[in-house]
Motif scaffolding. Structure first.
Motif, PDB file in Angstrom:
ATOM      1  N   GLU A 145      -6.884   1.020  10.907  1.00  0.00           N
ATOM      2  CA  GLU A 145      -5.454   1.249  10.685  1.00  0.00           C
ATOM      3  C   GLU A 145      -5.047   2.623  11.221  1.00  0.00           C
ATOM      4  OE1 GLU A 145      -2.699  -0.710   7.691  1.00  0.00           O
ATOM      5  OE2 GLU A 145      -3.656   0.888   6.561  1.00  0.00           O
ATOM      6  N   GLU A 191       7.047  -5.693  -1.894  1.00  0.00           N
ATOM      7  CA  GLU A 191       5.998  -5.490  -0.890  1.00  0.00           C
ATOM      8  C   GLU A 191       6.045  -4.065  -0.374  1.00  0.00           C
ATOM      9  OE1 GLU A 191       5.976  -8.305   2.280  1.00  0.00           O
ATOM     10  OE2 GLU A 191       6.079 -10.030   0.937  1.00  0.00           O
ATOM     11  N   ASP A 241       4.175  -1.581   2.595  1.00  0.00           N
ATOM     12  CA  ASP A 241       3.267  -1.417   3.735  1.00  0.00           C
ATOM     13  C   ASP A 241       3.282   0.065   4.111  1.00  0.00           C
ATOM     14  OD1 ASP A 241       2.014  -1.296   6.209  1.00  0.00           O
ATOM     15  OD2 ASP A 241       2.734  -3.257   6.838  1.00  0.00           O
TER      16      ASP A 241
END
Length: 348
Positions: free
Chosen positions: A81, A304, A306
């Motif tokens: 990532e 959610e 991220d």
């Protein structure tokens, strides 16, 4: 009281003169000399951690926590990532205004300068040099009309008046400072406020009202800011985190998370941007803003989260936000710690 006792033990083996005044210079904390006992300089009687508060949904919290824990355990996933984040290119990314000959001396680092499309513009007619340039970027969360933060470099001797002009013109009342003035003999930020009394920076008079040392990791200063052209005044609060070295991370997430809660308690209910700066306004500033933005989304009930996408969103607005993999991992850890604390505080 515990904090005072702890500090007394730390400083009892070296005799030091006690300061009797309510406000004293804190610049000695950034030199190589002995550090005076904070209780001697502080008008604060005690320090306690800010309680955790959130409207976070319990099931969302558990889902986020398990995702975070997997992320932190799986180093390969974190590595991939971070590599993807390093390869990310913001568009547009022109920085021609920051690179103009007259503006280059105003940049602490030529690697971290504001994009042309995303920069704070000063009113040239009010500026001491008739320029609208300052190395500072508005950082939006979801509302493009109202930036949540201004990420900026630590002022240079020649840009202090610009800094206070920016604070004034953007209606800012909270400054988050994440760097010592000097680190290992290298100047990280100019001392842009008076040690006592007042200083004049172009048309902005800054009075130091108080200085409270909350604990060994951070202190809070209150300023009375006056525009001498209009005679208007405003109170500005500076939260100064002391124990975060350049390119590194704080020793613990706990102290930074409590620091953030103190900042947000002071800021609550206001709509102006929070000024966040370290030395170049990208590494430590980006890490703090990333943590704060993600936790604020959670507090508002986001289903959610991220974190990598949120960091890309920050880098679209200012280059270099969060500079090392260690800082990115620290942000993940801090979010997981805070979610854990929120879940423990919720009625089960």
């Amino acid at each position: 009281e515990l904090c005072r006792q702890r500090m007394a033990v730390k400083t009892s083996d070296r005799p030091e003169p006690l300061h009797s005044s309510r406000i004293n210079s804190v610049s000695s904390q950034f030199s190589d000399g002995p550090i005076p006992s904070p209780s001697a300089r502080s008008s604060t009687s005690s320090w306690c951690e800010e309680p955790v508060q959130s409207n976070m949904d319990i099931s969302t919290g558990h889902m986020i926590l398990s995702y975070m824990e997997d992320h932190l355990k799986n180093k390969n996933r974190l590595e991939k990532e971070w590599e993807a984040l390093c390869a990310y290119q913001a568009e547009p990314s022109d920085t021609t205004i920051a690179q103009q000959e007259e503006n280059i001396p105003k940049n602490r680092s030529q690697a971290v300068v504001p994009y042309d499309h995303s920069r704070i513009c000063l009113k040239g007619e009010s500026s001491h040099d008739n320029s609208d340039y300052i190395n500072a970027s508005p950082i939006m969360d979801h509302d493009p009309r109202n930036p949540a933060y201004i990420a900026t470099q630590g002022p240079l001797p020649a840009t202090v008046a610009d800094f206070w002009q920016m604070v004034w013109e953007n209606g800012c009342v909270v400054i988050v400072m994440l760097t010592p003035l000097v680190e290992n003999g290298v100047k990280q930020c100019y001392h842009y406020w008076p040690d006592e009394g007042s200083n004049l920076y172009h048309i902005y008079e800054v009075n130091l009202v108080s200085e409270h040392i909350w604990c060994e990791d951070f202190l809070v200063r209150s300023f009375y800011l006056k525009n001498l052209q209009t005679n208007e005044t405003r109170t500005v609060t500076q939260f100064h985190f002391l124990s975060w070295n350049d390119q590194r991370v704080p020793a613990s997430t706990r102290s930074l998370l409590d620091f953030r809660r103190k900042v947000n308690k002071c800021y609550r209910g206001r709509s102006c941007p929070v000024v966040v700066h370290c030395s170049d306004g990208a590494g430590r500033s980006g890490t703090y803003i990333l943590i704060d933005m993600v936790l604020n989304k959670m507090a508002k009930g986001a289903k959610e989260i991220d974190i990598a996408a949120t960091l890309e969103h920050l880098r679209d607005q200012r280059p270099g936000m969060v500079q090392t993999k260690e800082q990115f991992e620290f942000a993940l850890t801090a979010v997981a710690e805070e979610v854990n604390a929120i879940l423990k505080a919720l009625p089960q």
